[in-house]
Design a protein around this motif. Structure first.
Motif, mmCIF file in Angstrom:
data_model
loop_
_atom_site.group_PDB
_atom_site.id
_atom_site.type_symbol
_atom_site.label_atom_id
_atom_site.label_comp_id
_atom_site.label_asym_id
_atom_site.label_seq_id
_atom_site.Cartn_x
_atom_site.Cartn_y
_atom_site.Cartn_z
ATOM 1 N N UNK A 1 -2.289 1.819 1.148
ATOM 2 C CA UNK A 1 -3.717 1.896 0.846
ATOM 3 C C UNK A 1 -3.911 1.794 -0.664
ATOM 4 N N UNK A 2 -5.151 1.478 -1.055
ATOM 5 C CA UNK A 2 -5.459 1.390 -2.475
ATOM 6 C C UNK A 2 -6.741 2.161 -2.750
ATOM 7 N N UNK B 1 -12.523 -1.367 2.697
ATOM 8 C CA UNK B 1 -13.537 -0.443 3.208
ATOM 9 C C UNK B 1 -14.730 -0.446 2.259
ATOM 10 N N UNK B 2 -14.454 -0.456 0.965
ATOM 11 C CA UNK B 2 -15.463 -0.660 -0.076
ATOM 12 C C UNK B 2 -14.947 -1.805 -0.945
ATOM 13 N N UNK B 3 -15.636 -2.125 -2.005
ATOM 14 C CA UNK B 3 -15.197 -3.197 -2.896
ATOM 15 C C UNK B 3 -13.833 -2.902 -3.525
ATOM 16 N N UNK B 4 -13.501 -1.608 -3.714
ATOM 17 C CA UNK B 4 -12.273 -1.245 -4.420
ATOM 18 C C UNK B 4 -11.316 -0.361 -3.633
ATOM 19 N N UNK B 5 -11.602 -0.045 -2.371
ATOM 20 C CA UNK B 5 -10.718 0.801 -1.572
ATOM 21 C C UNK B 5 -10.410 0.128 -0.246
ATOM 22 N N UNK B 6 -9.244 0.462 0.316
ATOM 23 C CA UNK B 6 -8.905 -0.104 1.608
ATOM 24 C C UNK B 6 -7.467 0.158 1.991
ATOM 25 N N UNK B 7 -7.040 -0.543 3.042
ATOM 26 C CA UNK B 7 -5.681 -0.423 3.549
ATOM 27 C C UNK B 7 -5.104 -1.819 3.768
ATOM 28 N N UNK B 8 -3.777 -1.872 3.925
ATOM 29 C CA UNK B 8 -3.128 -3.156 4.151
ATOM 30 C C UNK B 8 -1.850 -2.968 4.949
ATOM 31 N N UNK B 9 -1.437 -4.033 5.593
ATOM 32 C CA UNK B 9 -0.117 -4.146 6.209
ATOM 33 C C UNK B 9 0.462 -5.480 5.769
ATOM 34 N N UNK B 10 1.777 -5.556 5.740
ATOM 35 C CA UNK B 10 2.389 -6.805 5.319
ATOM 36 C C UNK B 10 3.816 -6.933 5.809
ATOM 37 N N UNK B 11 4.304 -8.135 5.778
ATOM 38 C CA UNK B 11 5.688 -8.441 6.097
ATOM 39 C C UNK B 11 6.243 -9.243 4.930
ATOM 40 N N UNK B 12 7.424 -8.810 4.445
ATOM 41 C CA UNK B 12 8.039 -9.491 3.312
ATOM 42 C C UNK B 12 9.460 -9.891 3.669
ATOM 43 N N UNK C 1 -14.576 -5.460 5.209
ATOM 44 C CA UNK C 1 -14.279 -6.891 5.268
ATOM 45 C C UNK C 1 -12.771 -7.099 5.319
ATOM 46 N N UNK C 2 -12.379 -8.218 5.879
ATOM 47 C CA UNK C 2 -10.961 -8.568 6.025
ATOM 48 C C UNK C 2 -10.570 -9.655 5.034
ATOM 49 N N UNK C 3 -9.300 -9.606 4.620
ATOM 50 C CA UNK C 3 -8.762 -10.645 3.758
ATOM 51 C C UNK C 3 -7.292 -10.853 4.101
#
Length: 137
Positions: free
Chosen positions: A88-89, A57-68, A29-31
């Motif tokens: 990633x987390x 990817x699961x409820x507690x794992x995944x990846x992210x990208x961001x701009x700050x 899912x995406x957020x």
């Protein structure tokens, strides 16, 4: 010729607003998250703005990208710059992130800034240590 400088410090989350993009009950899912941070140490900046795209990817794992966008001081030099973040987390709540200065984004006394850094955040810890290696032309 510029020389590389290593600096460290901490940041805290002042605000984290996250909402799903598309169906919230699918996998993956995406957020999207809008985050406000405050930096201390080598980077001194209050109320920075960061926008993350997250894939769970699961409820507690995944990846992210961001701009700050960071406006403040870097080892005493005042200006603004942007960083691109990737990470990633893990299921245990540990976040691993690397970031790089967006080329050409430095302004003020930070014009010509180049550099990269990283942090590891653990769920529940109020302050996150970062390291940043940079040079200013």
């Amino acid at each position: 010729m510029p020389t590389n400088t290593q600096t460290t410090g901490h940041f805290t989350f002042a605000d984290w607003k996250e909402h799903p993009i598309g169906p919230a009950d699918t996998s993956p899912r995406l957020a999207h998250a809008s985050v406000t941070n405050t930096f201390t140490g080598g980077i001194e900046a209050a109320d920075t703005r960061c926008e993350y795209s997250i894939v769970y990817v699961t409820e507690k794992t995944g990846t992210f990208t961001g701009m700050e966008l960071i406006h403040g001081r870097l080892d005493g030099r005042e200006g603004t710059f942007a960083v691109e973040e990737r990470g990633h987390f893990d299921a245990d709540g540990t976040v691993h992130c690397t970031f790089e200065v967006v080329p050409g984004s430095g302004s003020g006394e930070l014009t010509g800034l180049r550099g990269s850094g990283s942090f590891i955040a653990r769920h529940g810890e109020p302050s996150v240590a970062y390291s940043f290696e940079y040079e200013v032309e």
